[in-house]
Each structure stands twice: as C-alpha cells, then as structure tokens.
Design a protein around this motif. Structure first.
Motif, PDB file in Angstrom:
ATOM      1  N   THR A   1      61.183  -8.071 107.408  1.00 37.57           N
ATOM      2  CA  THR A   1      59.924  -7.510 106.802  1.00 37.57           C
ATOM      3  C   THR A   1      59.717  -8.672 105.911  1.00 37.57           C
TER       4      THR A   1
ATOM      5  N   CYS B   1      54.622  -6.645 106.323  1.00 34.20           N
ATOM      6  CA  CYS B   1      54.552  -6.749 107.935  1.00 34.20           C
ATOM      7  C   CYS B   1      56.150  -6.853 108.520  1.00 34.20           C
ATOM      8  N   ASN B   2      56.402  -6.557 109.624  1.00 34.24           N
ATOM      9  CA  ASN B   2      57.599  -6.639 110.325  1.00 34.24           C
ATOM     10  C   ASN B   2      57.590  -7.586 111.509  1.00 34.24           C
ATOM     11  N   ASP B   3      58.451  -8.553 111.526  1.00 35.02           N
ATOM     12  CA  ASP B   3      58.551  -9.232 112.704  1.00 35.02           C
ATOM     13  C   ASP B   3      59.808  -8.723 113.604  1.00 35.02           C
ATOM     14  N   PRO B   4      59.459  -8.307 114.843  1.00 40.99           N
ATOM     15  CA  PRO B   4      60.431  -7.392 115.578  1.00 40.99           C
ATOM     16  C   PRO B   4      61.466  -8.627 116.175  1.00 40.99           C
ATOM     17  N   GLU B   5      61.094  -9.759 116.128  1.00 45.85           N
ATOM     18  CA  GLU B   5      61.935 -11.117 116.893  1.00 45.85           C
ATOM     19  C   GLU B   5      63.246 -11.187 115.949  1.00 45.85           C
ATOM     20  N   THR B   6      62.925 -11.247 114.649  1.00 38.97           N
ATOM     21  CA  THR B   6      63.750 -11.679 113.766  1.00 38.97           C
ATOM     22  C   THR B   6      64.427 -10.343 112.942  1.00 38.97           C
ATOM     23  N   GLY B   7      63.668  -9.299 113.129  1.00 38.12           N
ATOM     24  CA  GLY B   7      63.803  -7.877 112.266  1.00 38.12           C
ATOM     25  C   GLY B   7      63.623  -8.245 111.019  1.00 38.12           C
TER      26      GLY B   7
ATOM     27  N   GLY C   1      53.155  -8.851 118.443  1.00 41.21           N
ATOM     28  CA  GLY C   1      54.213  -7.895 118.097  1.00 41.21           C
ATOM     29  C   GLY C   1      54.439  -7.591 116.638  1.00 41.21           C
ATOM     30  N   ILE C   2      53.597  -8.404 115.773  1.00 41.39           N
ATOM     31  CA  ILE C   2      53.993  -8.094 114.407  1.00 41.39           C
ATOM     32  C   ILE C   2      53.330  -6.733 113.938  1.00 41.39           C
ATOM     33  N   THR C   3      54.207  -5.852 113.351  1.00 42.14           N
ATOM     34  CA  THR C   3      53.707  -4.449 112.802  1.00 42.14           C
ATOM     35  C   THR C   3      53.413  -4.729 111.422  1.00 42.14           C
TER      36      THR C   3
ATOM     37  N   ARG D   1      53.106 -13.468 119.676  1.00 43.51           N
ATOM     38  CA  ARG D   1      53.993 -13.202 118.756  1.00 43.51           C
ATOM     39  C   ARG D   1      53.395 -12.600 117.351  1.00 43.51           C
TER      40      ARG D   1
END
Length: 71
Positions: free
Chosen positions: A35, A27-33, A9-11, A6
């Motif tokens: 920021t 940061c951005n969490d692609p799992e939940t969309g 996957g964080i940007t 997980r």
C-alpha cells in the motif's frame, strides 16, 4: 507486463487527509502487496516507481544480511 497493464492493476483505496490539512491518495499494488501514497504533485507512475525502488532495496536487504526495509 506493460506499464499500462500494471497501472490497471493498481487499486485506489481512498484519500487520506493529514492533520496539517494536506491530502494524498492511498493505493495498493497487487504485484508487491504494497500500500502506497501518491503525494501531491506526484503521478501514480512516479509513486509506483518510488515504491518499487524501496521494494527492490528491501529484497536485496533480506537476502543474507538480516536487514529489511530501509527508510
């Protein structure tokens, strides 16, 4: 998914400086969309836990009672 997967996957989007001089990481969490900000003294894991808790609350609120994210 493990926590390490997980976190991988964080940007990291960058650093935001506030007018009062302190900074935080965006940061951005692609799992939940989502920021989210990592506040000073907080780990990415702690910030992600905080955001996930709010995300789960928002999902609860969006099912039936007409409310969204509570802040």
């Amino acid at each position: 998914m493990t926590n390490i997967q997980r976190f991988q996957g964080i940007t990291v989007l960058g650093v935001q400086t506030r007018l009062r001089g302190d900074s935080y990481i965006l940061c951005n969490d692609p799992e939940t969309g989502t920021t989210f900000a990592v506040h000073p003294g907080e780990t990415i894991g702690e910030a992600l836990d905080r955001v996930e808790a709010r995300y789960r609350e928002a999902l609860k609120g969006s099912h039936g009672n007409g409310h969204g994210v509570h802040r």
